[in-house]
Scaffold this motif. Structure first.
Motif, PDB file in Angstrom:
ATOM      1  N   GLU A   1       0.843  -1.182   0.000  1.00  0.00           N
ATOM      2  CA  GLU A   1       0.000   0.000   0.000  1.00  0.00           C
ATOM      3  C   GLU A   1       0.886   1.242   0.000  1.00  0.00           C
ATOM      4  O   GLU A   1       2.110   1.126   0.148  1.00  0.00           O
ATOM      5  CB  GLU A   1      -0.944  -0.035   1.212  1.00  0.00           C
ATOM      6  CG  GLU A   1      -1.969  -1.167   1.119  1.00  0.00           C
ATOM      7  CD  GLU A   1      -3.029  -1.107   2.198  1.00  0.00           C
ATOM      8  OE1 GLU A   1      -2.779  -0.435   3.225  1.00  0.00           O
ATOM      9  OE2 GLU A   1      -4.089  -1.721   2.015  1.00  0.00           O
ATOM     10  N   PRO A   2       0.324   2.432  -0.171  1.00  0.00           N
ATOM     11  CA  PRO A   2       1.163   3.631  -0.316  1.00  0.00           C
ATOM     12  C   PRO A   2       2.099   3.921   0.850  1.00  0.00           C
ATOM     13  O   PRO A   2       3.090   4.615   0.684  1.00  0.00           O
ATOM     14  CB  PRO A   2       0.131   4.751  -0.484  1.00  0.00           C
ATOM     15  CG  PRO A   2      -1.057   4.081  -1.076  1.00  0.00           C
ATOM     16  CD  PRO A   2      -1.097   2.727  -0.445  1.00  0.00           C
ATOM     17  N   ASP A   3       1.805   3.379   2.049  1.00  0.00           N
ATOM     18  CA  ASP A   3       2.648   3.694   3.195  1.00  0.00           C
ATOM     19  C   ASP A   3       3.094   2.469   3.989  1.00  0.00           C
ATOM     20  O   ASP A   3       3.773   2.611   5.009  1.00  0.00           O
ATOM     21  CB  ASP A   3       1.925   4.652   4.138  1.00  0.00           C
ATOM     22  CG  ASP A   3       0.636   4.061   4.684  1.00  0.00           C
ATOM     23  OD1 ASP A   3       0.160   3.035   4.146  1.00  0.00           O
ATOM     24  OD2 ASP A   3       0.084   4.619   5.657  1.00  0.00           O
ATOM     25  N   ARG A   4       2.743   1.272   3.541  1.00  0.00           N
ATOM     26  CA  ARG A   4       3.121   0.067   4.281  1.00  0.00           C
ATOM     27  C   ARG A   4       2.961  -1.147   3.394  1.00  0.00           C
ATOM     28  O   ARG A   4       2.423  -1.069   2.292  1.00  0.00           O
ATOM     29  CB  ARG A   4       2.286  -0.088   5.550  1.00  0.00           C
ATOM     30  CG  ARG A   4       0.804  -0.343   5.306  1.00  0.00           C
ATOM     31  CD  ARG A   4       0.015  -0.210   6.590  1.00  0.00           C
ATOM     32  NE  ARG A   4       0.037   1.165   7.064  1.00  0.00           N
ATOM     33  CZ  ARG A   4      -0.287   1.537   8.303  1.00  0.00           C
ATOM     34  NH1 ARG A   4      -0.655   0.632   9.185  1.00  0.00           N
ATOM     35  NH2 ARG A   4      -0.260   2.802   8.650  1.00  0.00           N
TER      36      ARG A   4
ATOM     37  N   PRO B   1      21.605   8.021  -4.807  1.00  0.00           N
ATOM     38  CA  PRO B   1      21.310   6.648  -4.340  1.00  0.00           C
ATOM     39  C   PRO B   1      20.573   6.663  -3.003  1.00  0.00           C
ATOM     40  O   PRO B   1      20.778   7.537  -2.160  1.00  0.00           O
ATOM     41  CB  PRO B   1      22.707   6.025  -4.186  1.00  0.00           C
ATOM     42  CG  PRO B   1      23.615   6.862  -5.015  1.00  0.00           C
ATOM     43  CD  PRO B   1      23.047   8.247  -4.966  1.00  0.00           C
ATOM     44  N   GLY B   2      19.719   5.673  -2.829  1.00  0.00           N
ATOM     45  CA  GLY B   2      19.037   5.514  -1.549  1.00  0.00           C
ATOM     46  C   GLY B   2      17.814   6.384  -1.352  1.00  0.00           C
ATOM     47  O   GLY B   2      17.248   6.398  -0.251  1.00  0.00           O
ATOM     48  N   LEU B   3      17.404   7.075  -2.406  1.00  0.00           N
ATOM     49  CA  LEU B   3      16.240   7.966  -2.284  1.00  0.00           C
ATOM     50  C   LEU B   3      15.162   7.576  -3.293  1.00  0.00           C
ATOM     51  O   LEU B   3      15.458   7.270  -4.442  1.00  0.00           O
ATOM     52  CB  LEU B   3      16.639   9.418  -2.521  1.00  0.00           C
ATOM     53  CG  LEU B   3      17.630  10.051  -1.553  1.00  0.00           C
ATOM     54  CD1 LEU B   3      17.844  11.513  -1.909  1.00  0.00           C
ATOM     55  CD2 LEU B   3      17.158   9.916  -0.107  1.00  0.00           C
ATOM     56  N   GLY B   4      13.917   7.635  -2.827  1.00  0.00           N
ATOM     57  CA  GLY B   4      12.787   7.434  -3.718  1.00  0.00           C
ATOM     58  C   GLY B   4      12.409   5.975  -3.898  1.00  0.00           C
ATOM     59  O   GLY B   4      13.269   5.098  -3.960  1.00  0.00           O
TER      60      GLY B   4
ATOM     61  N   GLU C   1       4.450   6.575  -1.137  1.00  0.00           N
ATOM     62  CA  GLU C   1       4.272   8.016  -1.240  1.00  0.00           C
ATOM     63  C   GLU C   1       5.263   8.762  -0.353  1.00  0.00           C
ATOM     64  O   GLU C   1       5.713   9.858  -0.688  1.00  0.00           O
ATOM     65  CB  GLU C   1       2.840   8.387  -0.858  1.00  0.00           C
ATOM     66  CG  GLU C   1       1.798   7.861  -1.840  1.00  0.00           C
ATOM     67  CD  GLU C   1       0.381   8.204  -1.419  1.00  0.00           C
ATOM     68  OE1 GLU C   1       0.207   8.705  -0.274  1.00  0.00           O
ATOM     69  OE2 GLU C   1      -0.549   7.970  -2.216  1.00  0.00           O
ATOM     70  N   GLY C   2       5.595   8.189   0.801  1.00  0.00           N
ATOM     71  CA  GLY C   2       6.548   8.806   1.719  1.00  0.00           C
ATOM     72  C   GLY C   2       7.783   7.935   1.862  1.00  0.00           C
ATOM     73  O   GLY C   2       8.231   7.293   0.912  1.00  0.00           O
ATOM     74  N   GLU C   3       8.331   7.910   3.062  1.00  0.00           N
ATOM     75  CA  GLU C   3       9.526   7.103   3.310  1.00  0.00           C
ATOM     76  C   GLU C   3       9.191   5.619   3.230  1.00  0.00           C
ATOM     77  O   GLU C   3       8.131   5.169   3.673  1.00  0.00           O
ATOM     78  CB  GLU C   3      10.102   7.444   4.690  1.00  0.00           C
ATOM     79  CG  GLU C   3      11.433   6.774   4.977  1.00  0.00           C
ATOM     80  CD  GLU C   3      12.090   7.320   6.240  1.00  0.00           C
ATOM     81  OE1 GLU C   3      12.955   8.211   6.117  1.00  0.00           O
ATOM     82  OE2 GLU C   3      11.707   6.869   7.348  1.00  0.00           O
ATOM     83  N   ASP C   4      10.085   4.875   2.640  1.00  0.00           N
ATOM     84  CA  ASP C   4       9.969   3.419   2.566  1.00  0.00           C
ATOM     85  C   ASP C   4       9.818   2.879   3.997  1.00  0.00           C
ATOM     86  O   ASP C   4      10.657   3.151   4.858  1.00  0.00           O
ATOM     87  CB  ASP C   4      11.251   2.881   1.918  1.00  0.00           C
ATOM     88  CG  ASP C   4      11.244   1.382   1.667  1.00  0.00           C
ATOM     89  OD1 ASP C   4      10.524   0.658   2.374  1.00  0.00           O
ATOM     90  OD2 ASP C   4      11.988   0.939   0.775  1.00  0.00           O
ATOM     91  N   PRO C   5       8.735   2.147   4.303  1.00  0.00           N
ATOM     92  CA  PRO C   5       8.544   1.676   5.680  1.00  0.00           C
ATOM     93  C   PRO C   5       9.667   0.774   6.166  1.00  0.00           C
ATOM     94  O   PRO C   5       9.929   0.698   7.376  1.00  0.00           O
ATOM     95  CB  PRO C   5       7.202   0.921   5.614  1.00  0.00           C
ATOM     96  CG  PRO C   5       7.000   0.612   4.165  1.00  0.00           C
ATOM     97  CD  PRO C   5       7.637   1.729   3.409  1.00  0.00           C
ATOM     98  N   ARG C   6      10.350   0.101   5.252  1.00  0.00           N
ATOM     99  CA  ARG C   6      11.497  -0.718   5.645  1.00  0.00           C
ATOM    100  C   ARG C   6      12.634   0.168   6.144  1.00  0.00           C
ATOM    101  O   ARG C   6      13.326  -0.164   7.108  1.00  0.00           O
ATOM    102  CB  ARG C   6      11.946  -1.573   4.459  1.00  0.00           C
ATOM    103  CG  ARG C   6      10.864  -2.525   3.956  1.00  0.00           C
ATOM    104  CD  ARG C   6      11.235  -3.165   2.633  1.00  0.00           C
ATOM    105  NE  ARG C   6      11.373  -2.155   1.571  1.00  0.00           N
ATOM    106  CZ  ARG C   6      11.729  -2.452   0.319  1.00  0.00           C
ATOM    107  NH1 ARG C   6      11.991  -3.706  -0.020  1.00  0.00           N
ATOM    108  NH2 ARG C   6      11.822  -1.487  -0.585  1.00  0.00           N
ATOM    109  N   ALA C   7      12.837   1.313   5.476  1.00  0.00           N
ATOM    110  CA  ALA C   7      13.862   2.253   5.925  1.00  0.00           C
ATOM    111  C   ALA C   7      13.499   2.836   7.288  1.00  0.00           C
ATOM    112  O   ALA C   7      14.355   2.958   8.176  1.00  0.00           O
ATOM    113  CB  ALA C   7      14.028   3.361   4.896  1.00  0.00           C
TER     114      ALA C   7
END
Length: 413
Positions: free
Chosen positions: A83-86, A300-303, A308-314
């Protein structure tokens, strides 16, 4: 034409074309590709088709036409929902699962839908010996994916039951292959650190000569668990194509490793690692980000196109890295990278490659360590997708090419 004497309704080529919304010539193209079967009319009036088969093909075609833009190939799966955030493993929040359970336990959840506490994976001695010999024969400059591919092939040859595609046999292969891959990698730290037998502990001594501490090991285990699966990434699709052709599970994993080695898939962690090292050496991330942008390169490491926001894994890894004292400088550099890039470009958030780079930089691991972690972890997800695909119709992963060449007949060259 309606021939129902033999219990089935037959229709003519024209009727089939009308149902499908195509020209009669296209109907015969479907026949040549194995998507329809035809029967020659005994009195010479052309071919006839099973109406139910034509209707089923028409329904599939309508579904494909209704797929959202970009969904050129849609694959049924019950494993991962993004999903967009998880994201979720079998309907359960993947970050929460990874925060409460170890890698082996979550792998079992993905494979079987059960979560056995204390699960461990053990490499069979014969397969491990064969994999180690094969890896040892490689040139010294071989990369981690080179080693893992060779180890996978060696483990396959050592498994006489590899062609048994029953769920029980594939699960046995999965539980044996993953620790074999780790055990085949050369050790860079003392063997005495193997500890409790968990995969993260075994992998640690293959990644760094630093002595592990509980907090850093917990981050490595969390990273392995978070990365197990992420829907149909390129490598996972390659695995499903191989499984669709009924390749054995080791061959399916080899297909995934081949796709992972591409610069647009597996190399992202290596680039993020080097960027953080440079930022630490230069005393700040701003000039490093500026150099990337000046050269027309992405940072690198962005996007991530799925969030939509920060990668939940990050997000999960950054939070856990707060408990690792030696990660402080690399963590600060990563956050400066995000802040600098956001100020200049906007809308870019950290992805899991950047968080994984903080771990690899702060624990004295080489640039390719993130690639190793990713490949070892994702092997469990690839096995889960192979298990699913073995239950589907064989060779269903057969898209049709859109021929763009010169129309025949052409003169003989």
């Amino acid at each position: 034409m309606n021939d129902e004497a033999d219990g089935e309704r037959r229709i003519s080529t024209r009727e089939a074309a009308d149902l499908l919304g195509v020209k009669p010539a296209t109907v015969y193209a479907y026949v040549s590709r194995g998507q329809l079967t035809s029967r020659r009319d005994p009195v010479g009036r052309g071919s006839s088709f099973d109406a139910r088969e034509v209707e089923a093909l028409a329904l599939r075609s309508r579904r494909e036409a209704a797929s959202p833009p970009g969904a050129e190939l849609s694959v049924r799966t019950s494993l991962t929902l993004i999903e967009p955030d998880r994201y979720y493993f079998r309907g359960v929040d993947a970050v929460e699962l990874a925060s409460r359970y170890h890698y082996e336990e979550v792998a079992e959840w993905l494979w079987t839908g059960t979560l056995p506490r204390g699960a461990r994976f053990t490499a069979p001695p014969q397969a491990l010996a064969a994999a180690r010999r094969a890896v040892a024969a490689l040139p010294e400059h071989s990369g981690p994916i080179d080693r893992l591919r060779v180890a996978t092939a060696a483990a396959a040859v050592a498994d006489p039951l590899r062609f048994d595609l029953s769920a029980e046999a594939v699960l046995g292969s999965a539980r044996c292959l993953i620790p074999t891959l780790v055990g085949a990698l050369p050790e860079v730290g003392p063997a005495g650190w193997r500890g409790d037998g968990r995969l993260a502990r075994q992998l640690w001594s293959r990644l760094t000569a630093h002595e592990p501490d509980p907090d850093a090991l917990a981050v490595l285990d969390l990273a392995l668990t978070l990365l197990i699966d992420h829907d149909l990434a390129a490598s996972t699709l390659a695995v499903r194509v191989a499984a669709s052709a009924r390749a054995h599970p080791y061959a399916a994993v080899s297909a995934g490793l081949g796709a992972l080695e591409g610069p647009l898939h597996g190399a992202a962690g290596r680039l993020a690692h080097r960027m953080l090292v440079e930022a630490l050496e230069r005393g700040g991330a701003a000039p490093v980000v500026a150099d990337h942008l000046r050269a027309g390169r992405r940072v690198p490491g962005l996007g991530h196109r799925l969030y939509e926001g920060e990668d939940p894994r990050a997000t999960a890894l950054f939070a856990r890295l707060e408990d690792v004292p030696q990660a402080g400088p690399a963590l600060a550099a990563a956050r400066e990278v995000v802040a600098t890039a956001a100020a200049r470009r906007g809308g870019l958030h950290a992805n899991v490659d950047l968080a994984l780079a903080v771990l690899t930089v702060s624990c004295g691991m080489p640039a390719e360590a993130g690639e190793t972690v990713f490949a070892v972890s994702r092997t469990a997800g690839w096995m889960a997708h192979a298990l699913e695909e073995y239950q589907e119709r064989p060779l269903r992963m057969r898209p049709s090419g859109q021929y763009q060449g010169p129309r025949p007949p052409q003169p003989m060259p």
